[in-house]
Design an enzyme around this catalytic site. Sequence first.
Site, PDB file in Angstrom:
ATOM      1  N   HIS A  32       0.865  -1.186   0.000  1.00 39.12           N
ATOM      2  CA  HIS A  32       0.000   0.000   0.000  1.00 39.12           C
ATOM      3  C   HIS A  32       0.902   1.237   0.000  1.00 39.12           C
ATOM      4  O   HIS A  32       2.146   1.123  -0.051  1.00 39.12           O
ATOM      5  CB  HIS A  32      -0.943  -0.032   1.212  1.00 39.12           C
ATOM      6  CG  HIS A  32      -0.249  -0.274   2.510  1.00 39.12           C
ATOM      7  ND1 HIS A  32       0.658   0.618   3.042  1.00 39.12           N
ATOM      8  CD2 HIS A  32      -0.298  -1.320   3.380  1.00 39.12           C
ATOM      9  CE1 HIS A  32       1.113   0.149   4.188  1.00 39.12           C
ATOM     10  NE2 HIS A  32       0.557  -1.044   4.410  1.00 39.12           N
ATOM     11  N   ALA A  33       0.271   2.407   0.112  1.00 40.72           N
ATOM     12  CA  ALA A  33       1.028   3.666   0.006  1.00 40.72           C
ATOM     13  C   ALA A  33       2.098   3.805   1.094  1.00 40.72           C
ATOM     14  O   ALA A  33       3.081   4.529   0.898  1.00 40.72           O
ATOM     15  CB  ALA A  33       0.070   4.847   0.033  1.00 40.72           C
ATOM     16  N   HIS A  35       4.082   1.304   2.269  1.00 48.33           N
ATOM     17  CA  HIS A  35       5.251   0.605   1.731  1.00 48.33           C
ATOM     18  C   HIS A  35       5.905   1.447   0.616  1.00 48.33           C
ATOM     19  O   HIS A  35       7.130   1.549   0.530  1.00 48.33           O
ATOM     20  CB  HIS A  35       4.849  -0.732   1.101  1.00 48.33           C
ATOM     21  CG  HIS A  35       4.264  -1.733   2.050  1.00 48.33           C
ATOM     22  ND1 HIS A  35       2.949  -2.108   2.016  1.00 48.33           N
ATOM     23  CD2 HIS A  35       4.829  -2.466   3.046  1.00 48.33           C
ATOM     24  CE1 HIS A  35       2.721  -3.021   2.933  1.00 48.33           C
ATOM     25  NE2 HIS A  35       3.837  -3.259   3.588  1.00 48.33           N
ATOM     26  N   LYS A 147       5.620   3.300  11.639  1.00 46.71           N
ATOM     27  CA  LYS A 147       4.356   2.704  12.080  1.00 46.71           C
ATOM     28  C   LYS A 147       4.666   1.533  13.008  1.00 46.71           C
ATOM     29  O   LYS A 147       3.986   1.312  13.993  1.00 46.71           O
ATOM     30  CB  LYS A 147       3.553   2.222  10.869  1.00 46.71           C
ATOM     31  CG  LYS A 147       2.186   1.748  11.236  1.00 46.71           C
ATOM     32  CD  LYS A 147       1.699   0.717  10.261  1.00 46.71           C
ATOM     33  CE  LYS A 147       0.940  -0.330  11.009  1.00 46.71           C
ATOM     34  NZ  LYS A 147       1.363  -1.670  10.703  1.00 46.71           N
ATOM     35  N   ASP A 148       5.705   0.792  12.664  1.00 43.29           N
ATOM     36  CA  ASP A 148       6.176  -0.315  13.511  1.00 43.29           C
ATOM     37  C   ASP A 148       7.410   0.195  14.261  1.00 43.29           C
ATOM     38  O   ASP A 148       8.533  -0.266  14.010  1.00 43.29           O
ATOM     39  CB  ASP A 148       6.508  -1.517  12.630  1.00 43.29           C
ATOM     40  CG  ASP A 148       5.307  -1.962  11.812  1.00 43.29           C
ATOM     41  OD1 ASP A 148       4.405  -2.580  12.389  1.00 43.29           O
ATOM     42  OD2 ASP A 148       5.248  -1.649  10.607  1.00 43.29           O
ATOM     43  N   GLN A 151       9.773  -2.172  16.145  1.00 43.70           N
ATOM     44  CA  GLN A 151      10.563  -2.964  15.195  1.00 43.70           C
ATOM     45  C   GLN A 151      11.724  -2.125  14.646  1.00 43.70           C
ATOM     46  O   GLN A 151      12.868  -2.593  14.580  1.00 43.70           O
ATOM     47  CB  GLN A 151       9.635  -3.424  14.069  1.00 43.70           C
ATOM     48  CG  GLN A 151      10.326  -3.984  12.859  1.00 43.70           C
ATOM     49  CD  GLN A 151       9.325  -4.481  11.827  1.00 43.70           C
ATOM     50  OE1 GLN A 151       8.739  -5.532  12.009  1.00 43.70           O
ATOM     51  NE2 GLN A 151       9.125  -3.745  10.753  1.00 43.70           N
ATOM     52  N   SER A 184      -1.475  -3.512   5.891  1.00 46.71           N
ATOM     53  CA  SER A 184      -2.031  -4.581   5.041  1.00 46.71           C
ATOM     54  C   SER A 184      -3.237  -5.210   5.716  1.00 46.71           C
ATOM     55  O   SER A 184      -4.168  -5.674   5.047  1.00 46.71           O
ATOM     56  CB  SER A 184      -0.968  -5.649   4.795  1.00 46.71           C
ATOM     57  OG  SER A 184       0.202  -5.056   4.292  1.00 46.71           O
ATOM     58  N   ARG A 185      -3.247  -5.235   7.040  1.00 47.69           N
ATOM     59  CA  ARG A 185      -4.338  -5.888   7.777  1.00 47.69           C
ATOM     60  C   ARG A 185      -5.641  -5.079   7.751  1.00 47.69           C
ATOM     61  O   ARG A 185      -6.693  -5.615   8.079  1.00 47.69           O
ATOM     62  CB  ARG A 185      -3.928  -6.140   9.227  1.00 47.69           C
ATOM     63  CG  ARG A 185      -2.906  -7.255   9.383  1.00 47.69           C
ATOM     64  CD  ARG A 185      -2.719  -7.604  10.852  1.00 47.69           C
ATOM     65  NE  ARG A 185      -1.951  -8.824  11.034  1.00 47.69           N
ATOM     66  CZ  ARG A 185      -0.625  -8.866  11.127  1.00 47.69           C
ATOM     67  NH1 ARG A 185       0.075  -7.756  11.048  1.00 47.69           N
ATOM     68  NH2 ARG A 185       0.002 -10.023  11.293  1.00 47.69           N
TER      69      ARG A 185
HETATM   70  P1  AMP Z   1       5.107  -5.163   6.433  1.00 50.74           P
HETATM   71  O1  AMP Z   1       4.834  -5.558   5.021  1.00 50.74           O
HETATM   72  O2  AMP Z   1       3.888  -4.929   7.250  1.00 50.74           O
HETATM   73  O3  AMP Z   1       6.133  -6.072   7.102  1.00 50.74           O
HETATM   74  O4  AMP Z   1       5.816  -3.749   6.355  1.00 50.74           O
HETATM   75  C1  AMP Z   1       6.997  -3.554   5.609  1.00 50.74           C
HETATM   76  C2  AMP Z   1       7.587  -2.212   5.947  1.00 50.74           C
HETATM   77  O5  AMP Z   1       6.653  -1.179   5.613  1.00 50.74           O
HETATM   78  C3  AMP Z   1       7.866  -2.062   7.453  1.00 50.74           C
HETATM   79  O6  AMP Z   1       9.089  -1.344   7.623  1.00 50.74           O
HETATM   80  C4  AMP Z   1       6.702  -1.247   7.939  1.00 50.74           C
HETATM   81  O7  AMP Z   1       6.975  -0.482   9.086  1.00 50.74           O
HETATM   82  C5  AMP Z   1       6.458  -0.347   6.731  1.00 50.74           C
HETATM   83  N1  AMP Z   1       5.084   0.194   6.764  1.00 50.74           N
HETATM   84  C6  AMP Z   1       3.931  -0.529   6.851  1.00 50.74           C
HETATM   85  N2  AMP Z   1       2.873   0.312   6.928  1.00 50.74           N
HETATM   86  C7  AMP Z   1       3.373   1.575   6.907  1.00 50.74           C
HETATM   87  C8  AMP Z   1       2.788   2.881   6.980  1.00 50.74           C
HETATM   88  N3  AMP Z   1       1.478   3.063   7.078  1.00 50.74           N
HETATM   89  N4  AMP Z   1       3.612   3.955   6.939  1.00 50.74           N
HETATM   90  C9  AMP Z   1       4.960   3.792   6.837  1.00 50.74           C
HETATM   91  N5  AMP Z   1       5.572   2.592   6.756  1.00 50.74           N
HETATM   92  C10 AMP Z   1       4.796   1.500   6.798  1.00 50.74           C
END
Ligand code: AMP
Length: 254
Positions: A32-33, A35, A147-148, A151, A184-185
């Site tokens: 999504h936006a 990522h 956001k995380d 992590q 994504s959730r």
């Molecule tokens: P994920 O696919 O959920 O493991 O996320 C991959 C990366 O994208 C991680 O570094 C997340 O923190 C980042 N990410 C996910 N959602 C967002 C968001 N809304 N804003 C900024 N970064 C994000």
Amino acid sequence: MQVYKSIETWRKARQQLSSGPLGFVPTMGALHAGHMKLVERSIQENKHTLVSIFINPTQFDNNADLQHYPKTLDADIKLLEEAGVHTLIMPNASEIYADDYRFILRENALSKQLCGQHRPGHFDGVLTVVLKLFNLVQPNKAYFGKKDFQQYLLIKDMAEALFLDIEIIGCETVRAKDGLALSSRNTKLSIAERQKASLLYERLRASKPIDDIAGALEKDGFKIDYVEEHADRRFAAVWLGDVRLIDNVEKHSV
Ligand code: AMP
């Protein structure tokens, strides 16, 4: 865009990659936006940008969550191609964990707090897979979303503790118009849950004690894992139905 599913083929290609900074954006797909913001920043700052899509089984503490994690691979590939990503790797769990997860990277302080307290083993899985991916990709810079935030902090500390020659870059959280952090959730929320979900960010930003915020969220119908302050931020993890949402804000923005 070059796409590699086999680790061996990718490693050969990595050896042949021309010099110049390589930026890395690890993801679990369903892009999504949020990522794409990381991807755009990497493209701006590096000669090559590599994205990984790998739904990492060891960071899920719940098998149903793993099984139902959203997958939108065709759309993901299109987005990455349009953005100008050079390389996508999509390794298999059997190749990533050829050791049967015998070797685990464990942090013993921050990883036990906040989300770590509610998702045992989650950050062991995250740190282990990120270290494996760092070794495979050998990036100069790696991009993570705030956001995380927990992590991001753990990965930054890991890079320092293990003397990794990788700059860890944190990118601001991308939100929907109503304030909900993109995730994504979010696609798993019902229409009514999606409407309610924006209250998480709204409540978190209120200049009230965190106990009052937790109380308000409970009244709104969220089930609370935690609402806590840590360093200069305020963190929350809550449930709407069977969807877990997390968010965090800077305290001085409150
Ligand atoms: P994920 O696919 O959920 O493991 O996320 C991959 C990366 O994208 C991680 O570094 C997340 O923190 C980042 N990410 C996910 N959602 C967002 C968001 N809304 N804003 C900024 N970064 C994000």
